[in-house]
Scaffold this motif. Structure first.
Motif, PDB file in Angstrom:
ATOM      1  N   LEU A   1       7.667  -0.394  -7.542  1.00  0.00           N
ATOM      2  CA  LEU A   1       7.111   0.995  -7.282  1.00  0.00           C
ATOM      3  C   LEU A   1       7.832   1.912  -6.382  1.00  0.00           C
ATOM      4  O   LEU A   1       7.731   3.098  -6.768  1.00  0.00           O
ATOM      5  N   PHE A   2       8.520   1.452  -5.600  1.00  0.00           N
ATOM      6  CA  PHE A   2       9.321   2.268  -4.591  1.00  0.00           C
ATOM      7  C   PHE A   2      10.514   3.018  -5.479  1.00  0.00           C
ATOM      8  O   PHE A   2      10.792   4.148  -5.364  1.00  0.00           O
ATOM      9  N   LEU A   3      10.796   2.143  -6.566  1.00  0.00           N
ATOM     10  CA  LEU A   3      11.920   2.850  -7.585  1.00  0.00           C
ATOM     11  C   LEU A   3      11.170   3.721  -8.700  1.00  0.00           C
ATOM     12  O   LEU A   3      11.964   4.343  -9.385  1.00  0.00           O
ATOM     13  N   GLY A   4       9.902   4.119  -8.437  1.00  0.00           N
ATOM     14  CA  GLY A   4       9.222   4.837  -9.552  1.00  0.00           C
ATOM     15  C   GLY A   4       8.723   4.387 -10.629  1.00  0.00           C
ATOM     16  O   GLY A   4       8.409   5.062 -11.582  1.00  0.00           O
ATOM     17  N   PHE A   5       8.616   3.011 -10.765  1.00  0.00           N
ATOM     18  CA  PHE A   5       8.011   2.506 -11.998  1.00  0.00           C
ATOM     19  C   PHE A   5       6.420   2.450 -11.983  1.00  0.00           C
ATOM     20  O   PHE A   5       5.856   2.491 -10.741  1.00  0.00           O
TER      21      PHE A   5
ATOM     22  N   TRP B   1       0.813  -1.217   0.046  1.00  0.00           N
ATOM     23  CA  TRP B   1      -0.003  -0.229   0.134  1.00  0.00           C
ATOM     24  C   TRP B   1       0.903   1.357   0.024  1.00  0.00           C
ATOM     25  O   TRP B   1       0.609   2.283  -0.820  1.00  0.00           O
ATOM     26  N   TRP B   2       1.753   1.206   0.830  1.00  0.00           N
ATOM     27  CA  TRP B   2       2.892   2.452   0.778  1.00  0.00           C
ATOM     28  C   TRP B   2       3.472   2.688  -0.268  1.00  0.00           C
ATOM     29  O   TRP B   2       3.388   3.833  -0.904  1.00  0.00           O
ATOM     30  N   ALA B   3       3.914   1.652  -0.948  1.00  0.00           N
ATOM     31  CA  ALA B   3       4.679   2.016  -2.444  1.00  0.00           C
ATOM     32  C   ALA B   3       3.726   2.310  -3.589  1.00  0.00           C
ATOM     33  O   ALA B   3       4.073   3.181  -4.234  1.00  0.00           O
ATOM     34  N   ASP B   4       2.592   1.855  -3.420  1.00  0.00           N
ATOM     35  CA  ASP B   4       1.614   2.134  -4.363  1.00  0.00           C
ATOM     36  C   ASP B   4       1.190   3.600  -4.359  1.00  0.00           C
ATOM     37  O   ASP B   4       0.954   4.358  -5.008  1.00  0.00           O
ATOM     38  N   ALA B   5       1.054   3.974  -3.076  1.00  0.00           N
ATOM     39  CA  ALA B   5       0.657   5.363  -2.811  1.00  0.00           C
ATOM     40  C   ALA B   5       1.769   6.442  -2.924  1.00  0.00           C
ATOM     41  O   ALA B   5       1.601   7.487  -3.312  1.00  0.00           O
ATOM     42  N   ALA B   6       2.651   6.240  -2.616  1.00  0.00           N
ATOM     43  CA  ALA B   6       4.096   6.940  -2.654  1.00  0.00           C
ATOM     44  C   ALA B   6       4.927   6.933  -3.533  1.00  0.00           C
ATOM     45  O   ALA B   6       5.384   7.929  -4.069  1.00  0.00           O
ATOM     46  N   GLY B   7       4.953   5.871  -4.590  1.00  0.00           N
ATOM     47  CA  GLY B   7       5.612   5.756  -5.619  1.00  0.00           C
ATOM     48  C   GLY B   7       5.465   7.008  -6.906  1.00  0.00           C
ATOM     49  O   GLY B   7       4.217   7.197  -6.947  1.00  0.00           O
ATOM     50  N   ARG B   8       6.229   7.312  -7.577  1.00  0.00           N
ATOM     51  CA  ARG B   8       6.197   8.284  -8.373  1.00  0.00           C
ATOM     52  C   ARG B   8       5.308   7.665  -9.594  1.00  0.00           C
ATOM     53  O   ARG B   8       4.645   8.430 -10.251  1.00  0.00           O
ATOM     54  N   GLN B   9       5.516   6.311 -10.079  1.00  0.00           N
ATOM     55  CA  GLN B   9       5.045   5.897 -11.110  1.00  0.00           C
ATOM     56  C   GLN B   9       5.033   6.427 -12.478  1.00  0.00           C
ATOM     57  O   GLN B   9       4.216   6.577 -13.286  1.00  0.00           O
TER      58      GLN B   9
END
Length: 265
Positions: free
Chosen positions: A175-179, A129-137
């Protein structure tokens, strides 16, 4: 095993192998909580073959393109976009492979409990959840670098802990890496190919060493059902990923983890 046990477990394997909700957790739970007999090594090999065949078939054009590019560019001592992605998959597979060889016995004896499954299901669900919410995507799979592959590969090693989810932890890292979600999912699926193949090979060798008699009906049915359910799962997951996001899987993990804790109380 009874016929309906085979059907349920094979479908569970096919669905959960690629969803971020942990296939190992769902395959362990029926025996621990419902008293079902252990499915045995032969059945494990069958469902691994089914899911491996499913992901290779679904991404057959991509897999063939990457394989041809890897062979061609390696012979010419160069790295292109496709061969670079193939090398990234190889690099990301190494940490989990080493961890599996070194820690498999410890994990099998110490971590395959309902409590570990419950805690890792909740903890890594919150991390997703954190990665999906905080990642730049903002990044696509074409921008994946060697360093990214190693980080995702190190994260994949954590999937040896039951309840973590291999697809969940690799997507979390991506996701944390911005993908973006689609690229994170597609790389996770491609990354599953060598790992599922290696796991299936190890289980096959273990099965041969034990010399267990094979129930070919169970093997054929398990492989077929896991193949079909995995293909359907991959297609629907990628189709609705951007529309639904990852929150439904996070909620499911939290509810499952809490239910397990209540049952263990």
């Amino acid at each position: 095993m009874e016929l309906w046990h085979i059907v349920v477990l094979a479908i569970i394997q096919g669905l959960t192998e690629f969803l971020p909700i942990s296939s190992s957790a769902h395959l362990i739970l029926p025996s621990q909580l419902l008293g079902w007999p252990d499915q045995g090594l032969a059945f494990d090999v069958a469902v691994h073959v089914g899911t491996l065949t499913a992901v290779v078939w679904y991404f057959r054009r991509v897999v063939s393109r990457l394989a041809l590019a890897w062979v061609s560019d390696t012979v010419r001592a160069r790295i292109g976009s496709d061969s670079g992605l193939a090398w990234a998959i190889i690099a990301a597979t190494v940490p989990a492979g080493l961890a599996g060889v070194l820690l498999n016995d410890f994990i099998e004896t110490e971590l395959r409990s309902s409590l570990v499954i419950a805690l890792s299901t909740i903890g890594f669900g919150l991390m997703l959840w954190w990665a999906d919410a905080a990642g730049r995507q903002a990044r696509g799979i074409e921008g994946l670098r060697f360093k990214d592959a190693l980080i995702i590969g190190l994260a994949q090693a954590l999937a040896l802990i039951p309840g973590t989810s291999r697809s969940g932890i690799t997507m979390t890292a991506a996701l944390f890496l911005g993908f973006n979600r689609d690229s994170a999912a597609r790389f996770s699926f491609l990354l599953s190919i060598p790992l599922i193949a290696a796991a299936g090979l190890l289980k096959t060798l273990e099965l041969v060493e034990l010399g267990e008699a094979a129930d070919w009906r169970s093997i054929a049915l398990g492989a077929s059902l896991s193949f079909v359910s995995a293909v359907v799962c991959i297609h629907l997951f990628l189709t609705f990923l951007e529309r639904l996001g990852l929150m439904p899987y996070v909620i499911y993990r939290l509810l499952l983890g809490l239910l397990l804790l209540v049952m263990l109380w």
